[in-house]
Design a protein around this motif. Structure first.
Motif, PDB file in Angstrom:
ATOM      1  N   ALA A 291       0.837  -1.200   0.000  1.00 46.93           N
ATOM      2  CA  ALA A 291       0.000   0.000   0.000  1.00 46.93           C
ATOM      3  C   ALA A 291       0.875   1.255   0.000  1.00 46.93           C
ATOM      4  CB  ALA A 291      -0.922   0.006   1.216  1.00 46.93           C
ATOM      5  N   ILE A 292       0.326   2.336  -0.488  1.00 51.16           N
ATOM      6  CA  ILE A 292       1.003   3.629  -0.512  1.00 51.16           C
ATOM      7  C   ILE A 292       0.446   4.472   0.628  1.00 51.16           C
ATOM      8  CG2 ILE A 292       1.394   5.735  -1.859  1.00 51.16           C
ATOM      9  CD1 ILE A 292       0.740   3.956  -4.359  1.00 51.16           C
ATOM     10  N   ARG A 293       1.322   4.943   1.541  1.00 50.59           N
ATOM     11  CA  ARG A 293       0.865   5.840   2.598  1.00 50.59           C
ATOM     12  C   ARG A 293       1.352   7.250   2.301  1.00 50.59           C
ATOM     13  NH1 ARG A 293       2.486   8.180   7.333  1.00 50.59           N
ATOM     14  NH2 ARG A 293       4.449   7.005   7.533  1.00 50.59           N
ATOM     15  N   LEU A 294       0.413   8.194   2.241  1.00 48.21           N
ATOM     16  CA  LEU A 294       0.728   9.588   1.963  1.00 48.21           C
ATOM     17  C   LEU A 294       0.559  10.392   3.250  1.00 48.21           C
ATOM     18  CD1 LEU A 294      -1.124   9.788  -1.459  1.00 48.21           C
ATOM     19  CD2 LEU A 294       1.335   9.559  -1.074  1.00 48.21           C
ATOM     20  N   GLY A 295       1.522  11.278   3.506  1.00 45.52           N
ATOM     21  CA  GLY A 295       1.584  11.931   4.805  1.00 45.52           C
ATOM     22  C   GLY A 295       0.612  13.055   5.032  1.00 45.52           C
ATOM     23  N   ASN A 296       0.156  13.711   3.967  1.00 43.45           N
ATOM     24  CA  ASN A 296      -0.755  14.836   4.131  1.00 43.45           C
ATOM     25  C   ASN A 296      -1.525  15.047   2.835  1.00 43.45           C
ATOM     26  OD1 ASN A 296       0.957  16.465   2.362  1.00 43.45           O
ATOM     27  ND2 ASN A 296       2.329  16.679   4.116  1.00 43.45           N
ATOM     28  N   MET A 297      -2.428  16.028   2.863  1.00 46.58           N
ATOM     29  CA  MET A 297      -3.293  16.232   1.717  1.00 46.58           C
ATOM     30  C   MET A 297      -2.528  16.774   0.510  1.00 46.58           C
ATOM     31  SD  MET A 297      -6.346  15.343   1.233  1.00 46.58           S
ATOM     32  CE  MET A 297      -6.734  15.146   2.963  1.00 46.58           C
ATOM     33  N   ALA A 298      -1.487  17.542   0.751  1.00 47.77           N
ATOM     34  CA  ALA A 298      -0.691  18.038  -0.372  1.00 47.77           C
ATOM     35  C   ALA A 298      -0.009  16.880  -1.102  1.00 47.77           C
ATOM     36  CB  ALA A 298       0.345  19.044   0.124  1.00 47.77           C
ATOM     37  N   GLU A 299       0.492  15.902  -0.347  1.00 48.16           N
ATOM     38  CA  GLU A 299       1.097  14.720  -0.977  1.00 48.16           C
ATOM     39  C   GLU A 299       0.045  13.932  -1.754  1.00 48.16           C
ATOM     40  OE1 GLU A 299       3.284  12.170   1.596  1.00 48.16           O
ATOM     41  OE2 GLU A 299       4.489  13.795   2.451  1.00 48.16           O
ATOM     42  N   PHE A 300      -1.150  13.826  -1.189  1.00 46.80           N
ATOM     43  CA  PHE A 300      -2.232  13.108  -1.864  1.00 46.80           C
ATOM     44  C   PHE A 300      -2.572  13.790  -3.186  1.00 46.80           C
ATOM     45  CE2 PHE A 300      -6.994  12.318  -2.110  1.00 46.80           C
ATOM     46  CZ  PHE A 300      -6.884  11.006  -2.540  1.00 46.80           C
ATOM     47  N   ARG A 301      -2.688  15.107  -3.152  1.00 40.27           N
ATOM     48  CA  ARG A 301      -3.033  15.847  -4.370  1.00 40.27           C
ATOM     49  C   ARG A 301      -1.937  15.709  -5.421  1.00 40.27           C
ATOM     50  NH1 ARG A 301      -3.004  21.460  -5.471  1.00 40.27           N
ATOM     51  NH2 ARG A 301      -2.422  21.912  -3.322  1.00 40.27           N
ATOM     52  N   SER A 302      -0.686  15.778  -4.973  1.00 39.20           N
ATOM     53  CA  SER A 302       0.428  15.626  -5.907  1.00 39.20           C
ATOM     54  C   SER A 302       0.442  14.231  -6.522  1.00 39.20           C
ATOM     55  CB  SER A 302       1.749  15.905  -5.176  1.00 39.20           C
ATOM     56  OG  SER A 302       2.852  15.710  -6.032  1.00 39.20           O
ATOM     57  N   TRP A 303       0.180  13.217  -5.697  1.00 44.90           N
ATOM     58  CA  TRP A 303       0.141  11.845  -6.197  1.00 44.90           C
ATOM     59  C   TRP A 303      -0.977  11.671  -7.213  1.00 44.90           C
ATOM     60  CZ3 TRP A 303      -3.200   7.682  -6.280  1.00 44.90           C
ATOM     61  CH2 TRP A 303      -2.633   6.437  -6.557  1.00 44.90           C
ATOM     62  N   LEU A 304      -2.153  12.224  -6.913  1.00 48.12           N
ATOM     63  CA  LEU A 304      -3.273  12.133  -7.851  1.00 48.12           C
ATOM     64  C   LEU A 304      -2.938  12.786  -9.189  1.00 48.12           C
ATOM     65  CD1 LEU A 304      -6.282  12.989  -5.501  1.00 48.12           C
ATOM     66  CD2 LEU A 304      -5.779  10.753  -6.509  1.00 48.12           C
TER      67      LEU A 304
END
Length: 319
Positions: A291-304
């Motif tokens: 699984a991929i764990r993203l540390g915050n919402m900015a990381e999530f948005r960048s990953w998306l």
């Protein structure tokens, strides 16, 4: 001695009535006279509020300066203004004003929550959305607000009624954001929930709203979803990403088994993405299942954003 109603003080100081109430209630910054629900402020109160506003514009938090007496505030503000004027190229008033506005709106939201004034909280969120847009409202107001609510809940400053009220308002606000999203027919699909045993859903709702803002076709499935149901939804939707928000508790002995079960049931090539305040507590099993764990919402948005690249450039091909 002159006395001034709250709306006059708001105009003179540049602080909204909600912020004035919040600074009074949370920090005892001033003590206006009361007659029923009406507050009136003295000239000394107005001067003090102006000094507090200048101090916060200079980068200090209201919690740091609210207990200083007026004489100390005058000296502090004068020193800050002198230092700011002497700093090379330091003409950052717009940025400081923006920080103050963000802080003031957060304080106003917290005051609305503590007063159980749901309509005031709704109005603050709606105004932020108009002024700042969807992503900035989520990252600069909703997420910090949830962090503050968590702290207040843990230290006993909020009752169950407060937590229920803010959850209902924020859930409705985020639900409208998700409902207003208009994904293209070719948009990649994402399914999001919280795993079985995880009942705190606001983080998942923020993730859903963020993904929708990034152009994804999002299916939000609510909290506390068993692995079998999550996997079935991914298959039915043809989703390329299964996202989980893990907020509390950080040490549920049942959750590692749920995560392993979900990873086994997901279609090949599906990304399993996790995040949330408690996700790090499950790092061992998350790494084991890929699984991929993203540390915050900015990381999530960048990953998306990276996954929106043309086929073959970001996501593995669907089987």
């Amino acid at each position: 001695m002159s006395r001034h109603p709250i709306r006059v003080v708001a105009r003179r100081t540049g602080l909204s009535p909600d912020v004035l109430r919040a600074w009074e209630k949370r920090y005892q910054a001033v003590e206006p006279e009361r007659s029923g629900n009406r507050r009136t402020y003295s000239d000394a109160d107005v001067e003090r509020l102006l000094l507090l506003r200048k101090a916060t514009l200079g980068g200090r938090s209201i919690g740091q300066v609210a207990r200083l007496d007026t004489r100390e505030l005058r000296r502090l503000v004068a020193a800050d203004e002198k230092a700011a004027a002497a700093a090379p190229g330091a003409h950052g008033q717009p940025a400081r004003a923006a920080r103050l506005q963000e802080s003031a709106r957060l304080e106003a939201c917290l005051a609305s929550i503590q007063d159980l004034e749901s309509h005031r909280l709704e109005a603050q969120l709606a105004e932020a959305l108009v002024e700042k847009g969807r992503i900035a409202t989520l990252e600069e107001l909703v997420i910090p607000l949830m962090g503050q609510i968590g702290k207040l809940w843990r230290d006993g400053s909020l009752r169950v009624a407060h937590e229920h009220m803010v959850s209902a308002v924020v859930r409705s606000f985020l639900g409208r954001l998700n409902g207003n999203a208009d994904a293209a027919g070719t948009a990649p699909r994402l399914v999001i929930s919280t795993p079985s045993g995880q009942h705190h859903e606001l983080g998942a709702l923020v993730c859903a709203a963020t993904a929708a803002s990034e152009g994804w076709d999002v299916s939000y499935l609510g909290p506390n979803l068993p692995a079998e149901e999550m996997a079935a939804a991914v298959r039915l939707r043809g989703a390329r990403v299964a996202a989980l928000s893990i907020v509390y508790p950080p040490d549920d002995p049942r959750l590692p088994g749920e995560l392993r079960r979900l990873a086994e049931l997901l279609p090949p090539g599906t990304h399993l993405v996790t995040g949330g305040a408690a996700a790090a507590g499950y790092d061992a099993v998350l790494e084991a299942v890929g699984a991929i764990r993203l540390g915050n919402m900015a990381e999530f948005r960048s990953w998306l954003e990276r996954q929106r690249r043309p086929a073959g450039a970001g996501l593995p091909p669907r089987p």
